[in-house]
Structures are given as structure tokens and as C-alpha cells.
Design a protein around this motif. Sequence first.
Motif, PDB file in Angstrom:
ATOM      1  N   ILE A   1       0.840  -1.204   0.000  1.00  0.00           N
ATOM      2  CA  ILE A   1       0.000   0.000   0.000  1.00  0.00           C
ATOM      3  C   ILE A   1       0.875   1.254   0.000  1.00  0.00           C
ATOM      4  O   ILE A   1       0.593   2.219  -0.725  1.00  0.00           O
ATOM      5  CB  ILE A   1      -0.974  -0.005   1.198  1.00  0.00           C
ATOM      6  CG1 ILE A   1      -1.975  -1.156   1.075  1.00  0.00           C
ATOM      7  CG2 ILE A   1      -1.695   1.334   1.342  1.00  0.00           C
ATOM      8  CD1 ILE A   1      -2.848  -1.120  -0.171  1.00  0.00           C
ATOM      9  N   ASP A   2       1.957   1.250   0.784  1.00  0.00           N
ATOM     10  CA  ASP A   2       2.879   2.392   0.782  1.00  0.00           C
ATOM     11  C   ASP A   2       3.422   2.649  -0.624  1.00  0.00           C
ATOM     12  O   ASP A   2       3.502   3.808  -1.061  1.00  0.00           O
ATOM     13  CB  ASP A   2       4.043   2.156   1.740  1.00  0.00           C
ATOM     14  CG  ASP A   2       3.654   2.269   3.205  1.00  0.00           C
ATOM     15  OD1 ASP A   2       2.550   2.776   3.509  1.00  0.00           O
ATOM     16  OD2 ASP A   2       4.461   1.831   4.056  1.00  0.00           O
ATOM     17  N   ASP A   3       3.780   1.589  -1.342  1.00  0.00           N
ATOM     18  CA  ASP A   3       4.301   1.738  -2.705  1.00  0.00           C
ATOM     19  C   ASP A   3       3.252   2.332  -3.642  1.00  0.00           C
ATOM     20  O   ASP A   3       3.555   3.216  -4.455  1.00  0.00           O
ATOM     21  CB  ASP A   3       4.787   0.395  -3.257  1.00  0.00           C
ATOM     22  CG  ASP A   3       6.047  -0.107  -2.564  1.00  0.00           C
ATOM     23  OD1 ASP A   3       6.702   0.678  -1.848  1.00  0.00           O
ATOM     24  OD2 ASP A   3       6.360  -1.309  -2.740  1.00  0.00           O
ATOM     25  N   LEU A   4       2.007   1.850  -3.525  1.00  0.00           N
ATOM     26  CA  LEU A   4       0.929   2.391  -4.372  1.00  0.00           C
ATOM     27  C   LEU A   4       0.682   3.864  -4.054  1.00  0.00           C
ATOM     28  O   LEU A   4       0.483   4.684  -4.959  1.00  0.00           O
ATOM     29  CB  LEU A   4      -0.355   1.589  -4.185  1.00  0.00           C
ATOM     30  CG  LEU A   4      -0.365   0.176  -4.752  1.00  0.00           C
ATOM     31  CD1 LEU A   4      -1.639  -0.550  -4.352  1.00  0.00           C
ATOM     32  CD2 LEU A   4      -0.214   0.186  -6.272  1.00  0.00           C
ATOM     33  N   GLN A   5       0.716   4.211  -2.775  1.00  0.00           N
ATOM     34  CA  GLN A   5       0.508   5.606  -2.381  1.00  0.00           C
ATOM     35  C   GLN A   5       1.651   6.494  -2.861  1.00  0.00           C
ATOM     36  O   GLN A   5       1.425   7.637  -3.275  1.00  0.00           O
ATOM     37  CB  GLN A   5       0.326   5.714  -0.869  1.00  0.00           C
ATOM     38  CG  GLN A   5      -0.992   5.145  -0.406  1.00  0.00           C
ATOM     39  CD  GLN A   5      -1.136   5.107   1.098  1.00  0.00           C
ATOM     40  OE1 GLN A   5      -0.156   5.086   1.844  1.00  0.00           O
ATOM     41  NE2 GLN A   5      -2.374   5.077   1.568  1.00  0.00           N
ATOM     42  N   ALA A   6       2.873   5.984  -2.847  1.00  0.00           N
ATOM     43  CA  ALA A   6       4.017   6.758  -3.343  1.00  0.00           C
ATOM     44  C   ALA A   6       3.869   7.023  -4.841  1.00  0.00           C
ATOM     45  O   ALA A   6       4.169   8.131  -5.313  1.00  0.00           O
ATOM     46  CB  ALA A   6       5.322   6.019  -3.053  1.00  0.00           C
ATOM     47  N   THR A   7       3.392   6.032  -5.581  1.00  0.00           N
ATOM     48  CA  THR A   7       3.170   6.208  -7.018  1.00  0.00           C
ATOM     49  C   THR A   7       2.097   7.261  -7.258  1.00  0.00           C
ATOM     50  O   THR A   7       2.256   8.144  -8.116  1.00  0.00           O
ATOM     51  CB  THR A   7       2.759   4.871  -7.671  1.00  0.00           C
ATOM     52  OG1 THR A   7       3.832   3.941  -7.503  1.00  0.00           O
ATOM     53  CG2 THR A   7       2.448   5.037  -9.145  1.00  0.00           C
ATOM     54  N   ALA A   8       1.008   7.198  -6.497  1.00  0.00           N
ATOM     55  CA  ALA A   8      -0.065   8.181  -6.640  1.00  0.00           C
ATOM     56  C   ALA A   8       0.436   9.583  -6.302  1.00  0.00           C
ATOM     57  O   ALA A   8       0.092  10.558  -6.985  1.00  0.00           O
ATOM     58  CB  ALA A   8      -1.248   7.811  -5.754  1.00  0.00           C
TER      59      ALA A   8
END
Length: 145
Positions: A50-57
Motif C-alpha cells: 500500500i505504501d508503494d501504491l501511495q508513493a506512485t499516486a
Amino acid sequence: MADEKKVKIKLGARPKSFKHTVSFPMVDGTVGCIEVTYKYRTRREFAGFIDDLQATAKTQADAYAAKAKAQLEQDGTVPMPTQKELLEFGLSGSVDFIMASVEGWNLDEKFDRTAVEQLADEVPAAIPSIMEAYRGAINEGRLGN
């Protein structure tokens, strides 16, 4: 509960994946379902996911903000995203989530990014249902609908 199969737990014997049938409302009032094969993650791995997805967003949002700032400095106007741009941004994040958490499904269509985008576009309730079932399974150990 008396009919449930009981399994002895063995720590460290993590599965590679697990299957679950996800149900969701269809636009015509019926209930659709897809059997999804999810990638297994521990709770800690899921948090990193989830942290990785949020960083991409955040990276995408920062790029849009930089573009808006440049336009403001250039001509004094602030560009407003169109409804289509907002939808594409949201769909992109959801499709990224599905592609990184699902290994396959029982639909006739091959599981790939194009098919997931089509599902998100044509069956709006399917994507959040698939995402929530995964989150629930990993964080709460349940596969409810």
C-alpha cells in the motif's frame, strides 16, 4: 461452525496464493461474481504494498501540480482536470492495485491490464469489491463479501 474443516496451523508455511469468489452488484440489479486468485502477502508485506501504491499516486499528483504551477506562472491560469482525467487517475490506481495483487481469474478473458481496465469501466462495483476482499483477507483474515 460445526461443519467447518479445522486445519492445524504451521507457522512459516505460507501459501503462494489463495482463491476467493468475489460478489458485487451489477448495474442491472443482479449479482455478479468472479473467482479471483490473489497473491498472498503477510500483513507487513501488504502495508509495504500500500505504501508503494501511495508513493506512485503522490508522484503522479506532484507531476500534475508542477504542470499546473508552470501554467499559472506562464499565463496566470490554473488548469482544472477534466472529469475524464480524474476518472483515468482513479482507474489507473485501482488497476495498478489489481495487477499487483491478483494472479488470475475465472473470466473467459485473459487476465491482463487491458481486461482489468475493461472490467473497471464496464462493471464499476467489481474493482472495489475485489480490492476490499483482498484487504480484508490480508488484514483481518476473512474472506467475506
